[in-house]
Design a protein around this motif. Sequence first.
Motif, PDB file in Angstrom:
ATOM      1  N   THR A  39      -5.087  42.090 -26.233  1.00 26.43           N
ATOM      2  CA  THR A  39      -5.432  42.317 -24.822  1.00 26.43           C
ATOM      3  C   THR A  39      -5.539  41.014 -24.017  1.00 26.43           C
ATOM      4  N   LYS A  40      -5.162  39.894 -24.623  1.00 24.26           N
ATOM      5  CA  LYS A  40      -5.255  38.602 -23.927  1.00 24.26           C
ATOM      6  C   LYS A  40      -4.559  38.657 -22.564  1.00 24.26           C
ATOM      7  N   THR A  41      -5.181  38.040 -21.609  1.00 22.19           N
ATOM      8  CA  THR A  41      -4.752  37.958 -20.195  1.00 22.19           C
ATOM      9  C   THR A  41      -4.964  39.274 -19.420  1.00 22.19           C
ATOM     10  N   PHE A  82      -9.777  37.814 -33.677  1.00 16.47           N
ATOM     11  CA  PHE A  82      -9.392  36.557 -33.049  1.00 16.47           C
ATOM     12  C   PHE A  82      -8.092  36.103 -33.695  1.00 16.47           C
ATOM     13  N   VAL A  83      -7.031  35.993 -32.874  1.00 11.70           N
ATOM     14  CA  VAL A  83      -5.696  35.766 -33.439  1.00 11.70           C
ATOM     15  C   VAL A  83      -5.092  34.423 -33.035  1.00 11.70           C
ATOM     16  N   GLY A  84      -5.775  33.627 -32.232  1.00 14.99           N
ATOM     17  CA  GLY A  84      -5.162  32.413 -31.705  1.00 14.99           C
ATOM     18  C   GLY A  84      -5.642  31.149 -32.392  1.00 14.99           C
ATOM     19  N   GLY A 201       3.687  40.830 -37.534  1.00 13.24           N
ATOM     20  CA  GLY A 201       4.378  41.779 -36.678  1.00 13.24           C
ATOM     21  C   GLY A 201       3.756  41.830 -35.300  1.00 13.24           C
ATOM     22  N   MET A 202       4.602  41.647 -34.282  1.00 13.47           N
ATOM     23  CA  MET A 202       4.182  41.691 -32.895  1.00 13.47           C
ATOM     24  C   MET A 202       5.125  42.679 -32.181  1.00 13.47           C
ATOM     25  N   SER A 203       5.123  42.649 -30.863  1.00 21.34           N
ATOM     26  CA  SER A 203       5.925  43.637 -30.131  1.00 21.34           C
ATOM     27  C   SER A 203       7.386  43.635 -30.557  1.00 21.34           C
ATOM     28  N   GLY A 204       7.950  42.440 -30.815  1.00 24.58           N
ATOM     29  CA  GLY A 204       9.379  42.332 -31.056  1.00 24.58           C
ATOM     30  C   GLY A 204       9.801  42.531 -32.498  1.00 24.58           C
ATOM     31  N   LEU A 217      -0.815  45.075 -37.493  1.00 27.03           N
ATOM     32  CA  LEU A 217       0.182  44.660 -36.509  1.00 27.03           C
ATOM     33  C   LEU A 217      -0.552  44.197 -35.264  1.00 27.03           C
ATOM     34  N   ARG A 218      -0.146  43.064 -34.718  1.00 21.33           N
ATOM     35  CA  ARG A 218      -0.796  42.511 -33.511  1.00 21.33           C
ATOM     36  C   ARG A 218       0.153  42.711 -32.332  1.00 21.33           C
ATOM     37  N   VAL A 219      -0.097  43.746 -31.557  1.00 18.75           N
ATOM     38  CA  VAL A 219       0.871  44.115 -30.528  1.00 18.75           C
ATOM     39  C   VAL A 219       0.236  44.040 -29.147  1.00 18.75           C
ATOM     40  N   GLY A 220       0.841  43.237 -28.277  1.00 18.00           N
ATOM     41  CA  GLY A 220       0.346  43.085 -26.917  1.00 18.00           C
ATOM     42  C   GLY A 220       1.254  43.733 -25.904  1.00 18.00           C
ATOM     43  N   SER A 221       2.335  43.019 -25.550  1.00 19.58           N
ATOM     44  CA  SER A 221       3.148  43.424 -24.402  1.00 19.58           C
ATOM     45  C   SER A 221       3.776  44.815 -24.539  1.00 19.58           C
ATOM     46  N   ALA A 222       4.104  45.245 -25.741  1.00 16.71           N
ATOM     47  CA  ALA A 222       4.717  46.571 -25.884  1.00 16.71           C
ATOM     48  C   ALA A 222       3.736  47.688 -25.518  1.00 16.71           C
ATOM     49  N   ALA A 226       4.173  43.190 -19.553  1.00 16.51           N
ATOM     50  CA  ALA A 226       4.392  41.737 -19.564  1.00 16.51           C
ATOM     51  C   ALA A 226       3.125  41.018 -19.124  1.00 16.51           C
ATOM     52  N   ARG A 227       2.879  39.870 -19.785  1.00 16.27           N
ATOM     53  CA  ARG A 227       1.731  39.049 -19.413  1.00 16.27           C
ATOM     54  C   ARG A 227       2.118  38.033 -18.359  1.00 16.27           C
ATOM     55  N   ALA A 228       1.136  37.580 -17.581  1.00 16.29           N
ATOM     56  CA  ALA A 228       1.347  36.420 -16.739  1.00 16.29           C
ATOM     57  C   ALA A 228       1.656  35.251 -17.675  1.00 16.29           C
TER      58      ALA A 228
HETATM   59  C1  LIG Z   1      -0.026  37.191 -28.022  1.00 16.05           C
HETATM   60  C2  LIG Z   1      -0.030  37.328 -29.488  1.00 16.05           C
HETATM   61  C3  LIG Z   1       0.442  38.503 -30.102  1.00 16.05           C
HETATM   62  C4  LIG Z   1       1.029  39.665 -29.318  1.00 16.05           C
HETATM   63  O1  LIG Z   1       2.298  39.327 -28.851  1.00 16.05           O
HETATM   64  P1  LIG Z   1       3.268  40.411 -28.163  1.00 16.05           P
HETATM   65  O2  LIG Z   1       4.613  39.834 -28.296  1.00 16.05           O
HETATM   66  O3  LIG Z   1       2.809  40.547 -26.758  1.00 16.05           O
HETATM   67  O4  LIG Z   1       3.114  41.691 -28.905  1.00 16.05           O
HETATM   68  C5  LIG Z   1       0.389  38.571 -31.472  1.00 16.05           C
HETATM   69  N1  LIG Z   1      -0.092  37.559 -32.226  1.00 16.05           N
HETATM   70  C6  LIG Z   1      -0.564  36.431 -31.673  1.00 16.05           C
HETATM   71  C7  LIG Z   1      -1.058  35.355 -32.561  1.00 16.05           C
HETATM   72  C8  LIG Z   1      -0.543  36.275 -30.291  1.00 16.05           C
HETATM   73  O5  LIG Z   1      -0.998  35.134 -29.756  1.00 16.05           O
END
Ligand SMILES: *Cc1c(COP(=O)(O)O)cnc(C)c1O
Length: 231
Positions: A39-41, A82-84, A201-204, A217-222, A226-228
Motif C-alpha cells: 500500500t506504499k504511497t 515491512f518490505v523495503g 513475486g510482485m505485480s509483474g 506475494l507482494r503486490v501493489g500496482s496490480a 499506478a503509484r506516483a
Molecule cells: C513496491 C514493492 C512491491 C510491489 O510492487 P508492484 O510492482 O507495485 O506490485 C513489492 N516488493 C517490494 C520490495 C516493493 O518495494
Amino acid sequence: MVERSREVAAGLRAVRRRIASACAEAGRDASGITLVVVTKTFPAADVRLVHDLGVGDVGENRDQEAARKAAECADLALRWHFVGRLQTNKARSVTRYASLVHSVDRPELVAALGRGARAAGRVVGCLVQVSLDGDLGRGGVVADGAPGLADTIAAEEGLDLRGVMAVAPRDADPDRAFAVLPDLLAAVRGNRSGVDVVSAGMSGDLEAAVRHGATHLRVGSAVLGARALLG
Ligand SMILES: *Cc1c(COP(=O)(O)O)cnc(C)c1O
C-alpha cells in the motif's frame, strides 16, 4: 470514494484470479499463498478498503509512512509487512507495528530489530533478503551469506526466523531468477522448524514466483493502480 472502492475491488479480483490460475497450473493449493497488498504511497483510506475486501496482510517500504498508516488503521485486524530497505535507526519503530520484516540483510539490522522487539515486548518475524544477482544496491545478502545471517536472526531474542525474500533482478527472466528459491529456503532453514516462508513475486512476475514455491506475494500496482513516481 465509491468509484475508488470499485476500482480497488476490480484490481483485487483480477489479482486473485491470476493467483488462482497460477496455482492451478503449478498444481498448488491457493491456500498456501498469502497475498500481501503493498500500500506504499496510497492513503490509509485505501488500506481500509482492501481490509474491507478481505485482505489481511499489507506491506509498506518506508517507516515514517508505515508507522503513520498503522496508527491510523490500528482498529483493523491487519498484519503489517515491512518490505523495503531498512535503516538501522528506523528498526525500533518498525518493530512496534510489523509482524514480518522481509528485508533483513545485515547483522547490525538484526541486532537493532532484536533490541526494538524486546523493548516493545513483541516477537517480530524476519526473512533473509537474498540478492539474486549480487547487485547489493537493491538490498539483500549474496546467497552464500544467507545461512550465516539466518543463524544470527535465529539466535536473536525477540526475532523469529521465518524464511527468505527476493526481488527479481531488473531485465532478468523471473523464472530463471526464482528457480533458486527452494534451495535458498532449505539453506536458510537448516534443521530448524517453522522456517517456511518464501516472499517473492510482485505485480509483474507473481506467476513465476508461484511456480517456484513463493508463499507470500507482494503486490501493489496490480491491486491499487499506478503509484506516483516517488514510490
Ligand atoms: C513496491 C514493492 C512491491 C510491489 O510492487 P508492484 O510492482 O507495485 O506490485 C513489492 N516488493 C517490494 C520490495 C516493493 O518495494
